[in-house]
Design an enzyme around this catalytic site. Structure first.
Site, PDB file in Angstrom:
ATOM      1  N   CYS A 197      54.870  35.640  34.668  1.00 60.32           N
ATOM      2  CA  CYS A 197      54.694  37.101  35.678  1.00 60.32           C
ATOM      3  C   CYS A 197      56.422  37.722  36.149  1.00 60.32           C
ATOM      4  O   CYS A 197      57.006  37.928  35.841  1.00 60.32           O
ATOM      5  CB  CYS A 197      54.677  37.278  36.938  1.00 60.32           C
ATOM      6  SG  CYS A 197      52.146  37.365  36.482  1.00 60.32           S
ATOM      7  N   HIS A 229      58.088  41.563  42.274  1.00 59.03           N
ATOM      8  CA  HIS A 229      56.787  40.892  41.264  1.00 59.03           C
ATOM      9  C   HIS A 229      55.297  41.569  42.203  1.00 59.03           C
ATOM     10  O   HIS A 229      55.379  41.432  42.984  1.00 59.03           O
ATOM     11  CB  HIS A 229      56.564  39.101  40.870  1.00 59.03           C
ATOM     12  CG  HIS A 229      54.852  39.364  40.066  1.00 59.03           C
ATOM     13  ND1 HIS A 229      54.443  40.878  39.172  1.00 59.03           N
ATOM     14  CD2 HIS A 229      54.403  38.752  40.198  1.00 59.03           C
ATOM     15  CE1 HIS A 229      53.439  39.408  38.574  1.00 59.03           C
ATOM     16  NE2 HIS A 229      52.985  38.855  39.988  1.00 59.03           N
ATOM     17  N   ASN A 280      48.549  43.904  39.185  1.00 61.42           N
ATOM     18  CA  ASN A 280      49.841  43.049  38.948  1.00 61.42           C
ATOM     19  C   ASN A 280      49.188  43.214  37.163  1.00 61.42           C
ATOM     20  O   ASN A 280      48.377  42.600  36.249  1.00 61.42           O
ATOM     21  CB  ASN A 280      48.608  41.476  39.260  1.00 61.42           C
ATOM     22  CG  ASN A 280      49.761  40.798  38.786  1.00 61.42           C
ATOM     23  OD1 ASN A 280      50.722  40.727  37.516  1.00 61.42           O
ATOM     24  ND2 ASN A 280      49.606  39.680  39.096  1.00 61.42           N
TER      25      ASN A 280
HETATM   26  O1  UT7 Z   1      51.237  36.884  39.439  1.00 59.84           O
HETATM   27  C1  UT7 Z   1      50.622  35.548  39.914  1.00 59.84           C
HETATM   28  C2  UT7 Z   1      50.667  35.634  41.368  1.00 59.84           C
HETATM   29  N1  UT7 Z   1      49.606  35.973  41.518  1.00 59.84           N
HETATM   30  C3  UT7 Z   1      49.220  35.284  43.026  1.00 59.84           C
HETATM   31  O2  UT7 Z   1      50.503  34.572  43.283  1.00 59.84           O
HETATM   32  C4  UT7 Z   1      48.174  36.393  43.957  1.00 59.84           C
HETATM   33  C5  UT7 Z   1      47.778  35.272  44.591  1.00 59.84           C
HETATM   34  N2  UT7 Z   1      46.922  35.051  45.344  1.00 59.84           N
HETATM   35  C6  UT7 Z   1      46.307  36.426  45.820  1.00 59.84           C
HETATM   36  O3  UT7 Z   1      46.212  37.449  45.556  1.00 59.84           O
HETATM   37  C7  UT7 Z   1      45.513  36.609  47.082  1.00 59.84           C
HETATM   38  O4  UT7 Z   1      44.790  34.356  47.015  1.00 59.84           O
HETATM   39  C8  UT7 Z   1      43.573  36.706  46.674  1.00 59.84           C
HETATM   40  C9  UT7 Z   1      43.474  38.191  46.281  1.00 59.84           C
HETATM   41  C10 UT7 Z   1      43.612  35.744  44.981  1.00 59.84           C
HETATM   42  C11 UT7 Z   1      42.415  36.921  47.275  1.00 59.84           C
HETATM   43  O5  UT7 Z   1      42.321  36.434  48.142  1.00 59.84           O
HETATM   44  P1  UT7 Z   1      42.255  35.408  49.683  1.00 59.84           P
HETATM   45  O6  UT7 Z   1      42.901  36.970  50.602  1.00 59.84           O
HETATM   46  O7  UT7 Z   1      43.169  34.240  49.442  1.00 59.84           O
HETATM   47  O8  UT7 Z   1      40.761  35.926  49.152  1.00 59.84           O
HETATM   48  P2  UT7 Z   1      39.539  34.329  49.440  1.00 59.84           P
HETATM   49  O9  UT7 Z   1      40.281  33.374  47.800  1.00 59.84           O
HETATM   50  O10 UT7 Z   1      39.763  33.249  50.353  1.00 59.84           O
HETATM   51  O11 UT7 Z   1      38.444  34.252  49.350  1.00 59.84           O
HETATM   52  C12 UT7 Z   1      38.055  34.819  50.470  1.00 59.84           C
HETATM   53  C13 UT7 Z   1      36.594  35.650  50.141  1.00 59.84           C
HETATM   54  C14 UT7 Z   1      35.750  34.494  49.864  1.00 59.84           C
HETATM   55  O12 UT7 Z   1      34.467  34.559  50.500  1.00 59.84           O
HETATM   56  P3  UT7 Z   1      34.154  33.826  51.635  1.00 59.84           P
HETATM   57  O13 UT7 Z   1      33.633  31.792  50.524  1.00 59.84           O
HETATM   58  O14 UT7 Z   1      35.058  33.349  53.062  1.00 59.84           O
HETATM   59  O15 UT7 Z   1      32.799  33.676  52.053  1.00 59.84           O
HETATM   60  C15 UT7 Z   1      35.706  34.964  48.708  1.00 59.84           C
HETATM   61  O16 UT7 Z   1      34.164  34.559  47.549  1.00 59.84           O
HETATM   62  O17 UT7 Z   1      36.657  36.583  49.635  1.00 59.84           O
HETATM   63  C16 UT7 Z   1      35.412  36.740  48.596  1.00 59.84           C
HETATM   64  N3  UT7 Z   1      35.848  37.588  47.553  1.00 59.84           N
HETATM   65  C17 UT7 Z   1      35.667  39.025  47.231  1.00 59.84           C
HETATM   66  N4  UT7 Z   1      35.088  39.443  47.694  1.00 59.84           N
HETATM   67  C18 UT7 Z   1      34.534  40.815  47.685  1.00 59.84           C
HETATM   68  C19 UT7 Z   1      37.115  36.906  46.395  1.00 59.84           C
HETATM   69  N5  UT7 Z   1      36.947  37.956  45.784  1.00 59.84           N
HETATM   70  C20 UT7 Z   1      36.553  38.613  46.108  1.00 59.84           C
HETATM   71  C21 UT7 Z   1      36.680  40.054  45.766  1.00 59.84           C
HETATM   72  N6  UT7 Z   1      35.104  41.448  45.836  1.00 59.84           N
HETATM   73  N7  UT7 Z   1      36.445  40.723  44.571  1.00 59.84           N
END
Ligand code: UT7
Length: 333
Positions: free
Chosen positions: A118, A260, A290
């Protein structure tokens, strides 16, 4: 040694014709529009055709044609092509060389791909800046072009909802006498110890791709989202502060930040950490998701076309990605 100031001569972008909305994704993985929008700020992304015509160098060709027009120069005026991408058309030859041919260039200019995920565009921008400042070259084309849809696991809702395809480019060159345009300061960093937060270990020299990898789906990109989130915000804020301090400017001097576009919450947290108003952050993640190396040049180009970024404005590029690479640039447009 005589040194030269830098001017952005022209920009361009290309977004694939096909748009995939969050609602469309609901039929592919277990997800919903509300979750994606609230957690990421994304509403839709563009996805390249697999039939051809929208591969990374094709998109770069279209974006460059527009940038050449804006710069009012010919392709053969370019001395260097730096192509930032983690999803190149092919392994060899490099994408920059393929683009050189597509542009009909006959000047044998230098062509190099930048594998900085990125941060690829900002890496290229800062490297080309140094080469122009020292007089080694006069004009450079810097590209960020990605077809991430080929490399994400469409069965993994944690990652597939985040990414999109697209391309942004900038042509930079020596600023003419009397021009105010310049690059004040720039920084490039990497912390290789975080490499496992976002990687794609299958398909290289260590573990060549096999049929079983394809069957398992283990050859796709994989990301530890939470870990990336924390380092991203800290690094983006630190690098922004570094270039502002090095330039001897203050926060009030900054007209626009082009960050970004990985997650709206990363952009908001970074703005808070820097201490800059969200009104100054260019945001278009809702439309593209992204697009890795392409996010900064697409957002920069759109902001220019929309009349937000004007000549004389002070603009800060701020990128972060797999590697963990990062880079920032502070410039007067
Ligand atoms: O370009 C390189 C740089 N990129 C980044 O730096 C990306 C950085 N990370 C992020 O943007 C975020 O961490 C994400 C968007 C990837 C994830 O967001 P989060 O708030 O950290 O969510 P999480 O991974 O903690 O997931 C929360 C919940 C989980 O369920 P439980 O375990 O709480 O029951 C996931 O399983 O949301 C669930 N989940 C989803 N639900 C619906 C994860 N993906 C999805 C989805 N739809 N697509």
């Amino acid at each position: 040694m005589k040194t030269y100031e830098i001017k952005v001569l022209g920009t361009g972008m290309y977004a694939p014709k096909k748009i995939v909305t969050n609602v469309d994704l609901e039929s592919i993985v277990e997800t919903n529009d509300q979750w994606i929008y609230e957690r990421t700020g994304i509403r839709q992304r563009h996805i390249s055709s697999t039939e051809g015509g929208e591969f990374p160098t094709d998109m770069a060709y279209h974006a460059t044609i527009d940038a050449l027009k804006a710069a009012n120069i010919e392709a053969n005026d370019i001395d260097l092509i730096l192509f930032g991408s983690c999803t190149p058309d092919v392994k060899l030859p490099n994408s920059a060389s393929i683009l050189q041919v597509k542009l009909g260039m006959t000047n044998n200019c230098a062509c190099l791909d930048i594998a900085a995920a990125c941060s690829g565009f900002v890496y290229g921008f800062n490297m080309a800046t140094a080469m122009i400042q020292t007089g080694m070259i006069k004009k450079a084309l810097i590209v960020g072009s990605e077809m991430l849809s080929r490399e994400v696991n469409w069965k993994d809702r944690n990652s597939c909802i985040l990414f999109g395809d697209g391309c942004g480019v900038a042509i930079i060159g020596r600023a003419e006498e009397g021009s105010e345009s310049k690059v004040y300061s720039s920084v490039l960093t990497a912390d290789g110890t975080g490499g496992e937060f976002f990687d794609q270990p299958i398909g290289g020299a260590v573990t060549p791709l096999t049929a079983s990898h394809i069957e398992e789906g283990s050859h796709f990109m994989q990301m530890k989202g939470k870990e990336m989130f924390k380092v991203a915000t800290r690094t983006l804020a630190e690098n922004a502060q570094k270039v502002i301090t090095e330039a001897g400017l203050s926060l009030e001097d900054i007209d626009w930040v082009v960050p970004h576009q990985a997650n709206i919450r990363i952009i908001e947290t970074t703005a808070k950490l820097i201490g800059i108003d969200m009104d100054k952050m260019i945001v278009n993640i809702q439309n593209y998701g992204n697009t890795s190396a392409a996010t900064v040049p697409i957002a920069f180009h759109e902001a220019i076309v929309e009349g937000k970024i004007k000549r004389g404005d002070i603009v800060l590029f701020d990128a972060f990605g797999a590697g963990l690479t990062a880079g920032a640039t502070l410039l007067k447009y």
